[in-house]
Design a protein around this motif. Structure first.
Motif, mmCIF file in Angstrom:
data_model
loop_
_atom_site.group_PDB
_atom_site.id
_atom_site.type_symbol
_atom_site.label_atom_id
_atom_site.label_comp_id
_atom_site.label_asym_id
_atom_site.label_seq_id
_atom_site.Cartn_x
_atom_site.Cartn_y
_atom_site.Cartn_z
ATOM 1 N N ASN A 176 0.836 -1.201 0.000
ATOM 2 C CA ASN A 176 0.000 0.000 0.000
ATOM 3 C C ASN A 176 0.878 1.261 0.000
ATOM 4 O O ASN A 176 1.880 1.330 0.706
ATOM 5 N N ASN A 177 0.451 2.247 -0.790
ATOM 6 C CA ASN A 177 1.234 3.477 -0.974
ATOM 7 C C ASN A 177 1.746 4.090 0.322
ATOM 8 O O ASN A 177 2.856 4.617 0.375
ATOM 9 N N SER A 178 0.927 4.062 1.362
ATOM 10 C CA SER A 178 1.298 4.714 2.617
ATOM 11 C C SER A 178 2.537 4.077 3.243
ATOM 12 O O SER A 178 3.257 4.721 3.988
ATOM 13 N N PHE A 183 6.020 5.489 2.567
ATOM 14 C CA PHE A 183 6.207 6.628 3.453
ATOM 15 C C PHE A 183 6.862 6.171 4.770
ATOM 16 O O PHE A 183 7.805 6.805 5.272
ATOM 17 N N ILE A 184 6.360 5.069 5.297
ATOM 18 C CA ILE A 184 6.877 4.542 6.571
ATOM 19 C C ILE A 184 8.285 3.969 6.386
ATOM 20 O O ILE A 184 9.156 4.168 7.236
ATOM 21 N N PHE A 185 8.515 3.265 5.281
ATOM 22 C CA PHE A 185 9.859 2.721 5.015
ATOM 23 C C PHE A 185 10.877 3.862 4.957
ATOM 24 O O PHE A 185 11.973 3.777 5.502
ATOM 25 N N HIS A 190 11.594 5.515 8.328
ATOM 26 C CA HIS A 190 12.488 4.680 9.138
ATOM 27 C C HIS A 190 13.940 4.890 8.697
ATOM 28 O O HIS A 190 14.841 5.036 9.536
ATOM 29 N N LEU A 216 8.119 17.011 9.347
ATOM 30 C CA LEU A 216 8.134 17.226 7.908
ATOM 31 C C LEU A 216 7.357 18.490 7.562
ATOM 32 O O LEU A 216 6.261 18.715 8.080
ATOM 33 N N ALA A 217 7.912 19.303 6.669
ATOM 34 C CA ALA A 217 7.163 20.428 6.111
ATOM 35 C C ALA A 217 6.485 19.982 4.814
ATOM 36 O O ALA A 217 5.394 20.426 4.482
ATOM 37 N N GLU A 218 7.145 19.079 4.085
ATOM 38 C CA GLU A 218 6.594 18.627 2.811
ATOM 39 C C GLU A 218 7.182 17.267 2.447
ATOM 40 O O GLU A 218 8.324 16.957 2.801
ATOM 41 N N ALA A 219 6.371 16.484 1.765
ATOM 42 C CA ALA A 219 6.789 15.149 1.341
ATOM 43 C C ALA A 219 6.292 14.889 -0.062
ATOM 44 O O ALA A 219 5.131 15.169 -0.369
ATOM 45 N N THR A 220 7.169 14.387 -0.913
ATOM 46 C CA THR A 220 6.746 13.953 -2.246
ATOM 47 C C THR A 220 7.273 12.544 -2.491
ATOM 48 O O THR A 220 8.442 12.259 -2.216
ATOM 49 N N ILE A 221 6.392 11.672 -2.965
ATOM 50 C CA ILE A 221 6.812 10.326 -3.352
ATOM 51 C C ILE A 221 6.383 10.090 -4.801
ATOM 52 O O ILE A 221 5.237 10.359 -5.167
ATOM 53 N N LYS A 222 7.318 9.617 -5.602
ATOM 54 C CA LYS A 222 7.012 9.211 -6.974
ATOM 55 C C LYS A 222 7.060 7.690 -7.022
ATOM 56 O O LYS A 222 8.084 7.089 -6.666
ATOM 57 N N TYR A 223 5.962 7.095 -7.438
ATOM 58 C CA TYR A 223 5.857 5.630 -7.450
ATOM 59 C C TYR A 223 6.263 5.085 -8.808
ATOM 60 O O TYR A 223 5.772 5.546 -9.839
#
Lengths: 135, 135, 135, 135
Positions: C25-27, C30-32, C35, C60-67
């Protein structure tokens, strides 16, 4: 509802979502927003689980969250969701998590949603989503 | 509300809580029930976060969940919570997760709650909980 | 290690992290990545829990993830982390989740980390982080 | 490995698993133990995801966790898993979470595992599990 309307759901913080700083862990805003997106699409006739069974996996291509104000124990919040069509194979969903008590924006999310055919493993929107977006 | 009354909250499955079997992952019943316990105690004046700040950590000594019927995507559920006092330093909380559509019991939980003083690190109930339980 | 070195940890998918599509799952990416960031900072002498106790909350002020490619049941992965200093009160951390079997990049993350004083509630880096970044 | 051997995996606490008490949230012991069970069964040739694809869902009928000592930020732990056959359609799995630094038992788990045919929706063990258990 109409595809251009802003959708919104309500939620409240679970204590298990807090971390040792006493604030909702960053990853959970992600989960709150995913839940609102799924409910939004479902309200428009696009069911995540059913779409999977019928051969299309709705997935994220990209996710951005901007954190503004942390949620804490006991906080109630709304999560909005707005669809911005983006060509043939992408949809942007713009979201906010808003604290109910004072209407403060806690987090802003921008999600790029696409869809993969479970047969061809290539990007492809299911028919009902194409119809919805008028593409 | 009275300490002997059954408390209940409503919830609905988030798709992120499902696993590859298409059913809510076992660990999430645990989280649903924890949320109901915290809301139950809060309705009785015992706030989890505040209790921590004031020097007592409410913790589980033991947890048992019996799984009956799995929740799936889109399911709405109720979670009940009932307090059964158990001597000087333990409280049993009995819970059920009930599917709204057909009132089926999805899971039964039995939780032994205790409290640790953050100063002495020894079992000790906060005053408001003692008062509530009449001990 | 040096602040400009790329840090890396290994992990493996837990089946509880999969969703009904049979992919992580996408979330959880974020956790990986969180860590790996925490382990990275700790290797440089910045401990998340200790920093909180000493009066600064790393947030965090901002987070971007590209899948890019989904992880599945049984997959082993590496998570990298690289620090890019960004002025007086922000640090960018660039990350990748890489599948071990074929070195494919599964996700790319860009995180803007800041720090809030728990006393003044204003942005402020702890001394050891300033020292580390040479600011 | 032999079906009667004790299996064990190592893990370390992720800060996202802590709650506002600064200890690993109760629900995560559940997840740690599930991961060890899945790895244990996989080491014996029973793959959770593959078993699902082949028409059997391994599920829990009951779970009990006894909490002894809380894990904290930075803690490394082992999770053990031991199979105790229990008749024709149930297997008990006994587990412990052990803190590496001092060998303290943090949690004890007792899990009743069964299997549901995805076709008949009735309890039924897959052939390879029957073979493994000699039933």
């Amino acid at each position: 509802m109409n595809v251009s309307e802003v959708f919104s759901i309500d939620g409240e913080v679970r204590d298990s979502e807090l971390d040792l700083q006493g604030i909702v862990n960053n990853s959970n805003y992600f989960i709150f927003m995913a839940h609102a997106r799924h409910k939004h699409l479902k309200a428009l006739g696009i069911d995540f689980a059913k779409t999977h069974e019928e051969g299309h996996d709705l997935v994220l291509a990209e996710a951005t969250i901007k954190y503004r104000t942390p949620l804490k124990s006991g906080d109630e919040y709304a999560v909005t969701s707005k669809i911005v069509p983006q060509g043939k194979i992408r949809v942007i969903m713009e979201q906010e998590v808003i604290r109910k008590s004072d209407k403060k924006v806690c987090a802003i999310g921008i999600f790029t949603v696409t869809s993969i055919s479970t047969k061809t493993l290539r990007p492809e929107f299911p028919e009902n989503l194409k119809l919805l977006l008028g593409i």
